[in-house]
Structure formats: C-alpha cells, structure tokens
Design an enzyme around this catalytic site. Structure first.
Site, PDB file in Angstrom:
ATOM      1  CD  GLU A  84      -0.514  -1.534   3.117  1.00 10.43           C
ATOM      2  OE1 GLU A  84      -0.577  -1.505   4.416  1.00 10.43           O
ATOM      3  OE2 GLU A  84      -0.353  -2.464   2.370  1.00 10.43           O
ATOM      4  CG  ASN A  85       5.059   1.054   0.565  1.00  6.41           C
ATOM      5  OD1 ASN A  85       4.443   0.127   0.044  1.00  6.41           O
ATOM      6  ND2 ASN A  85       6.449   1.353   0.339  1.00  6.41           N
TER       7      ASN A  85
END
Length: 265
Positions: free
Chosen positions: A46-47
């Site tokens: 998710e980064n």
C-alpha cells in the site's frame, strides 16, 4: 510443525494463479514463501508498489526500496510504482483480489478486531481498515469495522450499508447513521484520531507556534470542507489538552488489552 507456519501454509492454499495480493505486516509476509507449485501471484504494497519481490540478499539491499512494513524488498521485472493515494484507490476500488491481514482477534463469523497495542512500535500508519473496506465493497466480506474515510464515499454511493458509528455522538458526515450507544451498548466510544507530534525535548515556544499555525491552517474553510467530504471532524486544542487526551487513550486501551488477555506474538 510450528503453528505460525501451519497457519501461513493454510492461507497460501487459498491463493489462485494470477491473483493480485496484499500481504500485511508480520505473519502474512511469510505467505509468499509457501505458495503451492504452479501458483504465481503479484504482490501489492500500500505504500505504492505492485510487483514486490523477495527479501534482498546483503548485496541487493536498497534502503529506498521498502514494503509497507518498512522492510527492504526487491522488485520483479515489470514492477510499477505509484503514489500512496493511488495505491489506496486500488484497494478501495476492489482491484486487489486478496489481502492477508494480521489481526488481534477474529471471531467465528470472521469479524476483525484490530488496534495498536500500547508500547508496541508500529512502523507506519497502517492500512488494514482500508483493505477490509475494499474487501467489503468487492463482496468478499459480509461485515467490517473501519474508519470513516475509506467507507464514507461507498456509503453515500449505496455500495456499503452503514450499521453504526462507534463514536459517542453521531457523525456529521453520516448524521442518519445511529451510534453503537443508541443500539443498546451503553458507554461505547471508540474514535480513530490523527495527531501531529514533535520530538521529545522540543521547546514549548516552538510547540506553541506549531500548534497555533496548524490550528489556523485547519480552520480554513476549504480545508474544513475537504475534511468533511472525507468524513473527518477537526477539533482545535492546545498541546496540553492533547497531552491529557493522549494519556486517557493510553490508559483506556491498556486496560482493554489487559482485560481481554490479548498477547502480541
């Protein structure tokens, strides 16, 4: 066989060839090592990374190449990079096939209890609730508890049904949704909050100046409007008032963890 490895191997059996998979921090990261023969997946972080590779050898380490848990990783051929905002849009839009989350507690119905344990370091803000909301929108989860931002747009569009808000008062973003208190669970008050901290030892003059400027910026009409669109409510306070609130939060959740008997692996 170690029970952790047994759990990981069982989860890996549910993955299908070609799946796009998000692996959470902790035990979930081990799933990629236990894939059945013939199964290839694409890992999402998710980064902002799609195509996460194995952990690097000593010679391959690149400190700028990390996953959401701040662990160094490698990239596979064809890896793509994007902003965190785009990454969460993929999650919230139901474009990730499977997400494997670490959880504090999961009941027989699959309901998830997840929160930060006082005194335990968490490397990042975490995306578990966004991932759960994305699963609900995609029809993979029957019910979830999440923060307001990842859910409010879907509720307003009719893709999710809001059953209750966990705060003591109704949310201005969804005023028609009752509180848990109103539904017979007296004393229930659970807020997700965000704050800004300064390093220990920062002079009080600097803290006061930062506090004043942040309060002024957040009070701007366009900022308040955007926060409201996300289902967020802003509260102005002094550093002393926030410090008192933080002590109360630590005491409240420390007692909850102790009373539940929860242990961190």
């Amino acid at each position: 066989m170690d029970k952790r490895l047994r759990i990981v191997r069982r989860i890996a059996r549910d993955l299908r060839d070609g799946d796009y998979v998000n692996l959470g921090i902790g035990m979930p990261t081990l799933v990629a090592n236990c894939l059945p023969p013939g199964i290839e997946i694409t890992l999402h972080s998710e980064n902002g990374m799609l195509g996460v590779g194995p952990y690097p050898t000593e010679a391959e380490i690149d400190a700028d190449l990390i996953n959401a848990g701040k662990e160094t990783v490698t990239e596979l051929p064809g890896t793509s990079y994007f902003s965190s905002a785009d990454s969460f849009a993929m999650v919230r839009g139901g474009h990730i096939d499977v997400t494997v989350l670490g959880a504090l507690e999961v009941d027989a119905e699959g309901n998830l209890a997840n929160w930060m344990i006082p005194g335990k370091m968490v490397k990042g803000m975490g995306g578990a609730m966004d991932l759960v909301a994305g699963a609900a929108v995609g029809g993979h989860t029957q019910m979830s508890s999440t923060s307001m931002p990842p859910a409010v747009t879907h509720v307003r569009a009719g893709r999710l049904r809001a059953i209750a808000v966990t705060s003591a008062q109704r949310s201005p973003a969804l005023p028609e949704v009752p509180t848990v208190n109103e539904q017979g669970f007296s004393g229930f008050d659970d807020l997700t909050w965000t704050a800004i901290f300064a390093p220990a030892g920062t002079s009080q003059d600097i803290v006061n100046r930062l506090n004043s400027e942040l309060n002024r910026a957040l009070s701007a009409p366009e900022v308040r409007e955007r926060l409201a669109q996300l289902g967020l409510d802003w509260k102005s306070n002094t550093s002393g008032e926030f410090a008192a609130f933080l002590r109360e939060e630590v005491q409240k959740w420390a007692k909850a963890v102790k009373d539940s008997g929860a242990k961190a692996d």
